[in-house]
Design an enzyme around this catalytic site. Structure first.
Site, PDB file in Angstrom:
ATOM      1  N   CYS A  68       0.843  -1.185   0.000  1.00  0.00           N
ATOM      2  CA  CYS A  68       0.000   0.000   0.000  1.00  0.00           C
ATOM      3  C   CYS A  68       0.893   1.255   0.000  1.00  0.00           C
ATOM      4  CB  CYS A  68      -0.918   0.002   1.221  1.00  0.00           C
ATOM      5  SG  CYS A  68      -0.056  -0.108   2.783  1.00  0.00           S
ATOM      6  N   CYS A 121       3.099   1.795   2.964  1.00  0.00           N
ATOM      7  CA  CYS A 121       4.223   0.876   3.110  1.00  0.00           C
ATOM      8  C   CYS A 121       5.394   1.355   2.267  1.00  0.00           C
ATOM      9  CB  CYS A 121       3.827  -0.538   2.690  1.00  0.00           C
ATOM     10  SG  CYS A 121       2.269  -1.077   3.392  1.00  0.00           S
TER      11      CYS A 121
END
Lengths: 325, 79
Positions: free
Chosen positions: B12, B15
């Protein structure tokens, strides 16, 4: 409470810009300034308050509580309520799901959490307060919690464990009701505050552009769309309005921040509130990106059942609101 | 001794942000460390994290579910 913002908006548009209060442009601009300031302010307060709650109530505690206590049916309600105070980004939904299942929490209870958490979050609450006022916000939060509770209970009755992907079944077989040790952050408030503060700023920075665009579109519609325009198509008497609005909303992705200001104008121009809330919930609660992520832990059939049950519950609550409000 | 830093996340945006930040801090401070990205969900779950992104330094979970400030991150990587 907010009259000072209105005075500020009036002063800016009518005195500083010298616009005629009768003009469409002036009305739209005035609406834009007033709404932006009010909503961003409320958003800030709610996000900050939720940030504090969340700092003391992390997801690990929630999981341990649910797996430790026998709650005789109340666990669905509890999971749903926890969903309100614990925000998570959609990319965390899979780890969350596994974490819950690993802790021995029943599938239905996990679903209750997964439904409510994205539906009732700090951004949605802040925007609802700013756009619709306290009463509607409470109704929204309450219905989000009930929606999670009820869909969770239904999904549990359906015995869906066999539709999980193989590796998750393995996790399930080894599940144990144990207290997983977790990073206990025993910090005084003064140490937590900078962390919370940064989170708040991050969230606000992320949603502000959407809110402003949403309010701008709302402002344009406010000034140019005649009153009662939507009533012709989406009135309470049209029995298809709620399901159509909900089904249209499911594939749309969750930007509560951008879509709510527009929804508010729709309501002001004659769309029934129940229909509007059903639309909102479809957008925020269910989305295709989420379905793609869940594919790692569920078979397509299970995702279908999950989305189906939640969609039906949303449609039902839409009808209910149109009926009681 | 070289440290092993792992960034856990399913890919994501947050991240990726954390990975970039870790790389930045490591190179700015010339830390002796190896950075690894863990994207496979089954591997992530071994660390018992429920919110991503998470940071693991020498097999110890240091952080989960949020992105730290630079100074905070440096502390974690040094300590």
């Amino acid at each position: 409470m907010f009259s000072w913002i209105q005075r500020m908006a009036d002063w800016l548009v009518f005195d500083v810009f010298h616009l005629n209060p009768e003009m469409h442009l002036a009305k739209a601009l005035n609406f834009f300034f007033y709404d932006s300031v009010k909503i961003l302010l409320l958003l800030f307060v709610v996000v900050f308050a939720m940030g504090i709650v969340n700092s003391y109530f992390p997801i690990d505690k929630v999981r341990n509580y649910l797996s430790r206590n026998k709650l005789y049916g109340l666990e669905y309600l509890m999971a749903s309520l926890f969903g309100v105070v614990t925000p998570f980004c959609s990319c965390s939904s899979v780890p969350l799901f596994i974490g819950f299942v690993k802790g021995g929490i029943p599938l239905g209870v996990t679903f209750a959490f997964l439904v409510t958490s994205p539906l009732v979050n700090e951004v949605a609450i802040g925007l609802f307060l700013g756009l619709f006022g306290l009463k509607t916000t409470l109704i929204y939060v309450l219905s989000g919690v009930l929606l999670g509770t009820i869909s969770g209970s239904i999904l549990q009755r359906l015995k869906l464990e066999r539709h999980l992907t193989p590796w998750v079944k393995e996790v399930l077989a080894n599940a144990q009701r144990e207290q997983e040790a977790f990073l206990l952050e025993k910090q005084p408030f003064g140490k937590r505050l900078p962390v919370i503060w940064r989170e708040v700023l991050d969230i606000l920075k992320g949603v502000t552009p959407y809110v402003l665009v949403g309010i701008a579109i709302g402002g344009l519609m406010h000034g140019y769309v005649p009153d009662g325009f939507f009533e012709r198509y989406l009135s309470k008497d049209n029995p298809f309005a709620v399901p159509v609005a909900t089904i249209l909303a499911v594939p749309m992705y969750s930007n509560a921040a951008g879509i709510l200001p527009v929804v508010q104008v729709l309501v002001a121009k004659g769309v029934p509130l129940g229909t509007a809330i059903a639309f909102m919930m479809g957008v925020v609660g269910l989305s295709l990106p989420e379905a793609m992520l869940l594919k790692k832990v569920m078979t397509l059939k299970l995702i279908g059942i999950f989305f189906g049950v939640v969609t039906l519950c949303i449609i039902f609550s839409g009808y209910l609101f149109n009926f009681i409000l | 001794m070289s440290r092993l830093i792992k960034v856990l996340g399913t890919g994501c945006p947050k991240c990726q942000q954390l990975t970039a930040l870790v790389e930045e801090v490591v190179s700015e401070n010339q830390l002796d460390a190896k950075i690894e990205k863990v994207e496979e969900i089954a591997d992530i779950m071994k660390y018992n994290v429920m919110t991503t992104p998470a940071l693991v330094v020498d097999e110890q979970v240091k952080l989960k579910g949020r992105i730290p400030a630079k100074s905070e991150l440096l502390e974690m990587l040094k300590a």
